[in-house]
Design a protein around this motif. Structure first.
Motif, short mmCIF file in Angstrom:
data_model
loop_
_atom_site.label_atom_id
_atom_site.label_comp_id
_atom_site.label_asym_id
_atom_site.label_seq_id
_atom_site.Cartn_x
_atom_site.Cartn_y
_atom_site.Cartn_z
N UNK A 179 -7.08 -35.19 -44.56
CA UNK A 179 -7.76 -34.34 -45.54
C UNK A 179 -9.14 -33.88 -45.01
N UNK A 180 -9.37 -33.96 -43.64
CA UNK A 180 -10.57 -33.50 -43.07
C UNK A 180 -10.32 -32.11 -42.58
N UNK A 181 -11.15 -31.08 -43.17
CA UNK A 181 -11.05 -29.58 -42.30
C UNK A 181 -12.12 -28.99 -41.95
N UNK A 182 -12.18 -28.63 -40.61
CA UNK A 182 -13.43 -28.20 -40.07
C UNK A 182 -13.16 -26.60 -39.65
N UNK A 183 -13.90 -25.78 -40.37
CA UNK A 183 -13.99 -24.27 -40.15
C UNK A 183 -14.80 -23.88 -39.18
N UNK A 184 -14.52 -23.54 -37.74
CA UNK A 184 -15.28 -23.29 -36.82
C UNK A 184 -16.11 -21.91 -36.83
N UNK A 185 -15.75 -21.01 -37.60
CA UNK A 185 -16.11 -19.82 -37.67
C UNK A 185 -17.54 -19.94 -38.27
N UNK A 186 -17.60 -20.66 -39.55
CA UNK A 186 -18.78 -20.79 -40.22
C UNK A 186 -19.41 -22.30 -40.19
N UNK A 187 -18.72 -23.28 -39.35
CA UNK A 187 -19.33 -24.60 -39.09
C UNK A 187 -19.30 -25.28 -40.20
N UNK A 188 -18.24 -24.83 -41.23
CA UNK A 188 -18.33 -25.82 -42.37
C UNK A 188 -17.07 -27.06 -42.25
N UNK A 189 -17.71 -28.23 -42.90
CA UNK A 189 -16.61 -29.26 -43.07
C UNK A 189 -16.44 -29.73 -44.45
#
Length: 227
Positions: A136-146
């Protein structure tokens, strides 16, 4: 063909010129400016592959330039150059989003090696998918949101870098030296205390509020992230 485009922000003109000559000899395209304000303005005007940034600069300090750079760009590698080697200065720079830190005087061969490392990592990052998921952990690398379980988690730049490295190597035991060299850079070789500190920070944010931990200690060796 250029190996990459590097912006040098260094107020000591002899050092800036030496860096330009060495980097251009290695096949990089460079520009050099001598104040923090000029550096930030030029960074905004053009696309760069890497930023070499002195900490002690006129008009805007290197740390202020770094703060402004990271407010608009989370991906371009930044290596700080400074005559100061105190731990608080290093931590401040890394927390603001610097990728690495080299203390003057330094050997050009060491700097070139670090530049190659961060340019390779930047290329890999650009080629990887924009989102990484584990459970259930998601990292969006484009905007560095977790996010975890749909809840947004605020991380400092260095906490984020540590988490991404752990997730990219999930189910593998990562030694203290691997974490130091890949997340903090070579200046921290042997200083395992900073790993303990940031693992503790990260656990408080992504593990403690939830029922199942992701970060596991491998006693005497390092850490592993697994679902």
């Amino acid at each position: 063909m250029s190996k990459g485009k590097i912006l040098i922000v260094e107020d000591e003109r002899k050092i800036a010129r030496l860096l330009q000559l060495e980097l251009e000899h290695e096949g990089y395209e460079t520009r050099a400016v001598y104040t923090g304000l000029d550096g930030f303005m030029l960074f905004q005007q053009e696309q760069w592959d890497l930023l070499l940034l002195d900490v002690m600069l006129p008009e805007l300090s290197g740390l202020e330039v770094l703060r402004r750079v990271r407010s608009i760009d989370n991906l371009t590698p930044v290596i700080l150059l400074t005559a100061r080697d105190a731990l608080p200065d290093k931590v401040s720079g890394l927390d603001l989003g610097a990728n690495d830190y080299i203390t003057k005087p330094f050997k050009i061969e060491e700097l070139l090696a670090r530049i190659r490392v961060w340019l390779r990592q930047s290329m890999v990052q650009k080629e990887t998918p924009s989102s990484i998921c584990i459970g259930d952990l998601t990292i969006n690398e484009k905007n560095r949101e977790v996010e975890r379980a749909g809840q947004s988690i605020a991380l400092t730049p260095k906490e984020y870098d540590l988490l991404v490295y752990l997730v990219q190597n999930q189910n593998q035991v990562l030694t203290f030296d691997q974490l130091l060299s890949n997340v903090w850079g070579y200046d921290y070789y042997g200083d395992t205390n900073i790993v303990y500190v940031y693992i503790r920070y990260l656990r408080k944010k992504i593990d403690t509020p939830f029922s199942k931990p992701y970060i596991h200690t491998v006693r005497g060796v390092g850490y592993m992230l697994k679902e």
